[in-house]
Design a protein around this motif. Structure first.
Motif, short mmCIF file in Angstrom:
data_model
loop_
_atom_site.label_atom_id
_atom_site.label_comp_id
_atom_site.label_asym_id
_atom_site.label_seq_id
_atom_site.Cartn_x
_atom_site.Cartn_y
_atom_site.Cartn_z
N ALA A 164 0.82 -1.21 0.00
CA ALA A 164 0.00 0.00 0.00
C ALA A 164 0.86 1.26 0.00
CB ALA A 164 -0.93 0.00 1.21
N GLY A 165 2.01 1.20 0.66
CA GLY A 165 2.87 2.37 0.76
C GLY A 165 3.52 2.78 -0.55
N VAL A 166 3.57 1.84 -1.52
CA VAL A 166 4.21 2.15 -2.81
C VAL A 166 3.27 1.86 -3.98
CG1 VAL A 166 6.55 1.74 -1.93
CG2 VAL A 166 5.24 -0.17 -2.92
N ALA A 167 1.98 1.74 -3.69
CA ALA A 167 1.01 1.32 -4.70
C ALA A 167 1.03 2.20 -5.94
CB ALA A 167 -0.40 1.30 -4.10
N ASP A 168 1.21 3.51 -5.75
CA ASP A 168 1.16 4.43 -6.89
C ASP A 168 2.44 4.43 -7.72
OD1 ASP A 168 2.77 5.68 -5.03
OD2 ASP A 168 1.68 7.58 -5.04
N GLN A 169 3.44 3.67 -7.29
CA GLN A 169 4.68 3.58 -8.06
C GLN A 169 4.69 2.38 -9.01
OE1 GLN A 169 8.19 3.72 -5.48
NE2 GLN A 169 7.01 4.80 -3.91
N LEU A 170 3.63 1.57 -8.95
CA LEU A 170 3.62 0.29 -9.65
C LEU A 170 2.44 0.17 -10.61
CD1 LEU A 170 4.33 -1.85 -6.46
CD2 LEU A 170 6.01 -1.10 -8.16
N VAL A 171 2.61 -0.68 -11.63
CA VAL A 171 1.53 -0.99 -12.56
C VAL A 171 0.84 -2.27 -12.07
CG1 VAL A 171 0.90 -1.53 -14.95
CG2 VAL A 171 2.80 0.04 -14.48
N SER A 197 -8.59 3.43 -8.40
CA SER A 197 -8.95 4.43 -9.43
C SER A 197 -7.83 5.42 -9.67
CB SER A 197 -10.23 5.16 -9.03
OG SER A 197 -10.01 6.01 -7.91
N THR A 198 -6.89 5.50 -8.75
CA THR A 198 -5.76 6.43 -8.89
C THR A 198 -4.50 5.74 -9.40
OG1 THR A 198 -4.93 6.09 -6.63
CG2 THR A 198 -6.69 7.73 -6.93
N LEU A 199 -4.57 4.42 -9.63
CA LEU A 199 -3.39 3.65 -10.00
C LEU A 199 -3.28 3.44 -11.50
CD1 LEU A 199 -3.55 0.83 -7.28
CD2 LEU A 199 -2.37 3.04 -7.15
N ASP A 200 -2.09 3.11 -11.94
CA ASP A 200 -1.85 2.67 -13.31
C ASP A 200 -2.19 1.19 -13.37
OD1 ASP A 200 -0.98 2.21 -15.88
OD2 ASP A 200 1.09 2.84 -15.53
N THR A 201 -3.26 0.83 -14.10
CA THR A 201 -3.73 -0.56 -14.09
C THR A 201 -3.86 -1.11 -15.51
OG1 THR A 201 -6.08 0.06 -14.10
CG2 THR A 201 -5.02 -0.18 -11.95
N ILE A 220 3.57 -5.61 -16.11
CA ILE A 220 2.94 -5.10 -14.91
C ILE A 220 3.88 -5.38 -13.74
CG2 ILE A 220 0.56 -5.38 -15.73
CD1 ILE A 220 0.43 -8.03 -14.16
N ASP A 221 3.58 -4.76 -12.59
CA ASP A 221 4.44 -4.94 -11.42
C ASP A 221 3.75 -5.68 -10.28
OD1 ASP A 221 6.65 -3.34 -12.49
OD2 ASP A 221 5.26 -1.66 -12.24
N VAL A 222 2.43 -5.69 -10.31
CA VAL A 222 1.62 -6.39 -9.30
C VAL A 222 0.58 -7.20 -10.05
CG1 VAL A 222 0.14 -6.18 -7.27
CG2 VAL A 222 1.91 -4.45 -7.71
N ALA A 223 0.36 -8.45 -9.67
CA ALA A 223 -0.62 -9.29 -10.34
C ALA A 223 -1.63 -9.83 -9.34
CB ALA A 223 0.05 -10.46 -11.06
N GLN A 224 -2.90 -9.78 -9.73
CA GLN A 224 -3.97 -10.38 -8.94
C GLN A 224 -4.00 -11.88 -9.27
OE1 GLN A 224 -7.79 -8.63 -9.74
NE2 GLN A 224 -8.88 -9.98 -8.34
N VAL A 225 -3.80 -12.71 -8.25
CA VAL A 225 -3.66 -14.14 -8.47
C VAL A 225 -4.57 -14.92 -7.51
CG1 VAL A 225 -1.26 -13.93 -9.24
CG2 VAL A 225 -1.76 -14.34 -6.80
N CYS A 226 -4.61 -16.21 -7.73
CA CYS A 226 -5.18 -17.14 -6.76
C CYS A 226 -4.01 -17.78 -6.03
CB CYS A 226 -6.02 -18.19 -7.46
SG CYS A 226 -7.49 -17.52 -8.27
#
Length: 311
Positions: A164-171, A197-201, A220-226
Motif C-alpha cells: 500500500a505504501g508504494v502502490a502508486d509507483q507500480l503498474v 482508481s488512482t493507480l496505473d492498471t 505489470i508490477d503487481v498481479a492479482q492471483v489465486c
C-alpha cells in the motif's frame, strides 16, 4: 471443520455407474448413453480461470460416472457472468468460492468457513432461481497479490500494508470486475487504503497464465492471483501477506439450483461431495501445476478421478 450434509452413495446409485467419453462445451459427454428417467440433466458452468474450469470438469465427469447427463458451459467469464447464466437458466451447477460469492450476494463473510458457508446458502436461497450449496472443500484458494522477487527486494515488500505504501509507483494487473468486486477494489480501499482508481492498471484475467506472464515479463508490477496458482512458484513470485485480513474464507463448494438439488437427491450430492472432500489446498495446487504443464482439463479430470476411485 464442520462439513454440511454428508451424503453417501447408496447401492442403487452405484449401480448406475457409466463411463465419461468426451467433454465439449455445451455438449454432453455421455452422448449415446440413455439418461435414467429419475436423474435430472445437469448443465454445469464455471468462471473463466483454469482452476474453476478444471473443478467443474471434475464434477462433470464424476456425475457422468454416476449416470447423469451433463452439458458443459465452462469459462463463461468472471463471477457475474456465471451468476447471469444461473439467472437465465443456462446452467444449474457451478463451483464457486465461499467468500467471493457470499460477498457478491451481500452476505456477511469472514475467515470462518462454516459461518461464511451458512451465510452464502441463506443468500443463495433468495436468488432467482433459488439456489443452494453442498459441502465445502478442506482446501482454500484465496485472492492474493504477487510481485516479482526483485520488486520485493528493492522496495522491501512482504505484506499488503507494505505494498500500500508504494502502490502508486507500480503498474497493477487487475480483473476487469475489480472496481465493483467488494473483495478487490472496494476492499483494497477500505482495508489497506489502496484506491485503484488512482493507480496505473491493466485489465487482465486474474488467476491465469496470462497475468503471470505479464508480471514475469515486467508488463505489470503487481498481479492479482489465486493463492494456489502454479505460476507463483514457477516464476518465484512473492505473495504479499494479507496482514489485515481482506480475504475471507475461500473454500470451494458446488453451487446449484434448489430444483436440481431436490431432483438429484442423494445421488447428485454424494457424487459431488465425494470430489469436494478431496480438494485440499495441496491437491488444488498440484492440479494447477498439471494445467500449467498444458494437460487438458478433460485428461486431468479423468486421471484424477481414476486415481481416487471415483470413476
Amino acid at each position: 471443520m464442520r462439513m454440511h450434509r454428508k451424503l453417501a452413495l447408496g447401492a442403487a446409485t452405484l449401480a448406475l455407474v457409466l463411463s465419461a467419453c468426451s467433454s465439449g462445451e455445451g455438449e454432453s459427454a455421455s452422448a449415446g448413453a440413455s439418461q435414467p428417467a429419475d436423474l435430472p440433466s445437469v448443465s454445469i458452468g464455471s468462471a473463466a480461470f483454469p482452476e474453476a474450469a478444471l473443478v467443474a470438469e471434475i464434477y462433470a465427469q464424476a456425475l457422468e460416472a454416476n449416470g447423469f447427463t451433463v452439458d458443459r458451459h465452462l469459462e463463461l467469464g468472471e463471477r457475474d457472468a456465471v451468476r447471469a447464466a444461473f439467472g437465465a437458466g443456462e446452467i444449474n451447477l457451478a463451483p464457486d468460492y465461499l467468500g467471493g460469492l457470499a460477498s457478491l450476494l451481500g452476505a456477511e463473510v469472514s475467515s470462518d468457513a462454516d459461518a461464511t458457508h451458512d451465510a452464502m446458502i441463506t443468500a443463495l436461497g433468495e436468488e432467482d432461481p433459488p439456489q443452494t450449496a453442498l459441502d465445502y472443500s478442506p482446501g482454500t484458494d484465496a485472492d492474493g497479490f504477487v510481485v516479482r522477487q526483485e520488486t520485493a527486494d528493492e522496495l522491501s515488500l512482504a505484506t499488503m500494508s507494505d505494498l500500500a505504501g508504494v502502490a502508486d509507483q507500480l503498474v497493477w494487473g487487475l480483473a476487469s470486475g475489480c472496481p465493483d468486486n467488494p473483495l478487490c477494489g472496494p476492499g483494497l480501499n477500505d482495508v489497506y487504503g489502496i484506491d485503484i482508481s488512482t493507480l496505473d492498471t491493466e485489465s487482465l484475467t486474474p488467476c491465469s497464465a496470462e497475468i503471470a506472464e505479464a508480471l514475469n515479463n515486467s508488463a505489470i508490477d503487481v498481479a492479482q492471483v489465486c493463492t494456489t496458482q502454479a505460476e507463483i512458484a514457477g516464476f518465484n513470485f512473492v505473495l504479499m501477506e494479507d496482514d489485515k485480513g481482506l480475504a475471507p474464507a475461500q473454500n470451494l463448494a458446488p453451487v446449484l439450483t434448489q430444483e436440481l438439488a431436490d431432483a438429484g437427491g442423494d445421488a447428485l450430492a454424494g457424487a459431488l461431495n465425494a470430489v469436494t472432500e478431496l480438494l485440499t489446498t495441496d491437491e488444488l495446487t498440484a492440479l494447477n501445476l498439471r494445467i500449467a504443464d498444458q494437460e487438458s482439463y478433460e485428461d486431468i479430470a479423468s486421471g484424477w478421478l481414476s486415481d481416487n476411485g471415483l470413476n
